[in-house]
Design a protein around this motif. Sequence first.
Motif, PDB file in Angstrom:
ATOM      1  N   ALA A 212    -130.360  50.681  20.762  1.00  0.00           N
ATOM      2  CA  ALA A 212    -129.597  51.847  21.406  1.00  0.00           C
ATOM      3  C   ALA A 212    -128.343  52.341  20.515  1.00  0.00           C
ATOM      4  O   ALA A 212    -128.284  53.407  20.367  1.00  0.00           O
ATOM      5  N   ARG A 213    -127.608  51.520  20.079  1.00  0.00           N
ATOM      6  CA  ARG A 213    -126.654  51.747  19.141  1.00  0.00           C
ATOM      7  C   ARG A 213    -127.195  52.393  17.816  1.00  0.00           C
ATOM      8  O   ARG A 213    -126.453  53.576  17.609  1.00  0.00           O
ATOM      9  N   TYR A 214    -128.249  52.052  17.284  1.00  0.00           N
ATOM     10  CA  TYR A 214    -128.779  52.846  16.092  1.00  0.00           C
ATOM     11  C   TYR A 214    -129.175  54.193  16.643  1.00  0.00           C
ATOM     12  O   TYR A 214    -128.866  55.196  15.761  1.00  0.00           O
ATOM     13  N   LYS A 215    -129.782  54.266  17.688  1.00  0.00           N
ATOM     14  CA  LYS A 215    -130.210  55.719  18.161  1.00  0.00           C
ATOM     15  C   LYS A 215    -129.177  56.738  18.386  1.00  0.00           C
ATOM     16  O   LYS A 215    -129.164  57.832  18.158  1.00  0.00           O
ATOM     17  N   HIS A 216    -128.155  56.250  18.818  1.00  0.00           N
ATOM     18  CA  HIS A 216    -126.831  56.801  19.081  1.00  0.00           C
ATOM     19  C   HIS A 216    -125.783  57.081  17.840  1.00  0.00           C
ATOM     20  O   HIS A 216    -124.633  57.668  17.962  1.00  0.00           O
ATOM     21  N   GLY A 217    -126.395  56.540  16.707  1.00  0.00           N
ATOM     22  CA  GLY A 217    -125.554  56.642  15.447  1.00  0.00           C
ATOM     23  C   GLY A 217    -124.206  55.565  15.299  1.00  0.00           C
ATOM     24  O   GLY A 217    -123.575  55.801  14.439  1.00  0.00           O
ATOM     25  N   ALA A 218    -124.410  54.674  16.173  1.00  0.00           N
ATOM     26  CA  ALA A 218    -123.184  53.877  16.205  1.00  0.00           C
ATOM     27  C   ALA A 218    -123.478  52.552  15.588  1.00  0.00           C
ATOM     28  O   ALA A 218    -122.703  51.637  15.289  1.00  0.00           O
ATOM     29  N   ALA A 219    -124.721  52.251  14.836  1.00  0.00           N
ATOM     30  CA  ALA A 219    -125.151  51.063  13.977  1.00  0.00           C
ATOM     31  C   ALA A 219    -126.147  51.325  12.925  1.00  0.00           C
ATOM     32  O   ALA A 219    -126.767  52.373  13.080  1.00  0.00           O
ATOM     33  N   ALA A 220    -125.966  50.629  11.985  1.00  0.00           N
ATOM     34  CA  ALA A 220    -126.856  50.932  10.801  1.00  0.00           C
ATOM     35  C   ALA A 220    -128.233  50.284  11.233  1.00  0.00           C
ATOM     36  O   ALA A 220    -128.314  49.342  12.026  1.00  0.00           O
ATOM     37  N   TYR A 221    -129.359  50.566  10.522  1.00  0.00           N
ATOM     38  CA  TYR A 221    -130.614  49.971  10.919  1.00  0.00           C
ATOM     39  C   TYR A 221    -130.695  48.592  10.466  1.00  0.00           C
ATOM     40  O   TYR A 221    -131.505  47.806  11.095  1.00  0.00           O
ATOM     41  N   THR A 222    -129.874  48.306   9.472  1.00  0.00           N
ATOM     42  CA  THR A 222    -130.016  46.785   9.092  1.00  0.00           C
ATOM     43  C   THR A 222    -129.522  45.953  10.487  1.00  0.00           C
ATOM     44  O   THR A 222    -130.026  44.651  10.405  1.00  0.00           O
ATOM     45  N   GLU A 223    -128.650  46.521  11.233  1.00  0.00           N
ATOM     46  CA  GLU A 223    -128.599  45.534  12.276  1.00  0.00           C
ATOM     47  C   GLU A 223    -129.335  45.556  13.269  1.00  0.00           C
ATOM     48  O   GLU A 223    -129.616  44.582  13.783  1.00  0.00           O
ATOM     49  N   VAL A 224    -130.471  46.567  13.492  1.00  0.00           N
ATOM     50  CA  VAL A 224    -131.490  46.597  14.156  1.00  0.00           C
ATOM     51  C   VAL A 224    -132.448  45.647  13.730  1.00  0.00           C
ATOM     52  O   VAL A 224    -133.031  44.823  14.471  1.00  0.00           O
ATOM     53  N   LEU A 225    -132.710  45.531  12.492  1.00  0.00           N
ATOM     54  CA  LEU A 225    -133.703  44.769  11.870  1.00  0.00           C
ATOM     55  C   LEU A 225    -133.101  43.124  11.881  1.00  0.00           C
ATOM     56  O   LEU A 225    -133.980  42.370  12.198  1.00  0.00           O
ATOM     57  N   ASP A 226    -131.829  42.880  11.819  1.00  0.00           N
ATOM     58  CA  ASP A 226    -131.404  41.650  12.053  1.00  0.00           C
ATOM     59  C   ASP A 226    -131.460  41.261  13.612  1.00  0.00           C
ATOM     60  O   ASP A 226    -131.973  39.979  13.854  1.00  0.00           O
ATOM     61  N   ALA A 227    -131.306  42.109  14.603  1.00  0.00           N
ATOM     62  CA  ALA A 227    -131.543  41.668  15.849  1.00  0.00           C
ATOM     63  C   ALA A 227    -133.100  41.330  16.275  1.00  0.00           C
ATOM     64  O   ALA A 227    -133.477  40.557  16.972  1.00  0.00           O
ATOM     65  N   GLN A 228    -134.093  42.066  15.386  1.00  0.00           N
ATOM     66  CA  GLN A 228    -135.226  41.949  15.663  1.00  0.00           C
ATOM     67  C   GLN A 228    -135.770  40.578  15.118  1.00  0.00           C
ATOM     68  O   GLN A 228    -136.730  40.066  15.834  1.00  0.00           O
ATOM     69  N   ARG A 229    -135.276  40.349  13.876  1.00  0.00           N
ATOM     70  CA  ARG A 229    -135.735  39.155  13.159  1.00  0.00           C
ATOM     71  C   ARG A 229    -135.269  38.133  14.224  1.00  0.00           C
ATOM     72  O   ARG A 229    -135.934  36.862  14.440  1.00  0.00           O
TER      73      ARG A 229
END
Length: 274
Positions: A212-229
């Motif tokens: 959600a943070r990435y979709k709203h421009g508040a986080a980099a995609y690397t954060e999403v990848l780390d959370a996914q891993r």
Amino acid sequence: MCIRDRYGAASRLDYEQARTTVASARAAITTYVRAVAQSQNALELLVGSKVPDELQPSGVELAATLPATMPAGLPSEVLLNRPDIISAERGMISANANIGAARAAFFPSISLTANAGSASAHLSDLFGANTGLWSFTPSISIPIFTGGRNLANLRSAEVQEKIAVATYEKSIQTAFQEVADALATEGTVERELKERREFADAASQAFELSSARYKHGAAAYTEVLDAQRTKVSAQQAVITAELSRASSLVTLYKVLGGGTELPEPAKTIEGAEK
């Protein structure tokens, strides 16, 4: 606009990291597919024929033969179903033993479990607190061996009796030790499974928040990848814990002699009532 965004450096980094995640997942899938195939082969070897798809497990399922939690106050007499104890009692009978007297002398009649299926204090007391050694003292009130002797074979009979008693005692000690170990293991894997599931739930929520943070421009995609891993790793840990739990139940089923049912009187070995 920063230089990283202008020249696409950030998006290229995101792309390569995503590729790494995908490649790692594909490698893991290959490993798990191979493990499933090997397990299916082992199962078919065990049953001696191909197992139909409808009989194949759909997941890590706990066997219905044993309850999810051991009942409190499980009597130690269930261990009389164990093949090693049955074999040892037959050895005692062949040495002209009174099995009823032998059981009264050498077999502790206690409750194996306390509340929530944990090991009872009676079971723990069978082993020295500091040494872990068998501390049960046989109580012989009536003769165990009767008949079958004469002066010619007295010495041979005495040797056979000693061997039979030693084997019988060892089988009983092994049975109670294995049950104590299995119950201790069962308690730890149950707690681990609960903790793994809680962590996996938290990791899933963290992944949703990062997305959600990435979709709203508040986080980099690397954060999403780390959370996914982290989420995937946590889910794999849950599966491993579920497998450990199922394996623990199988071990408990084995050391109890095939479940929690008491031996049927009609199936009591010949000579037990002597």
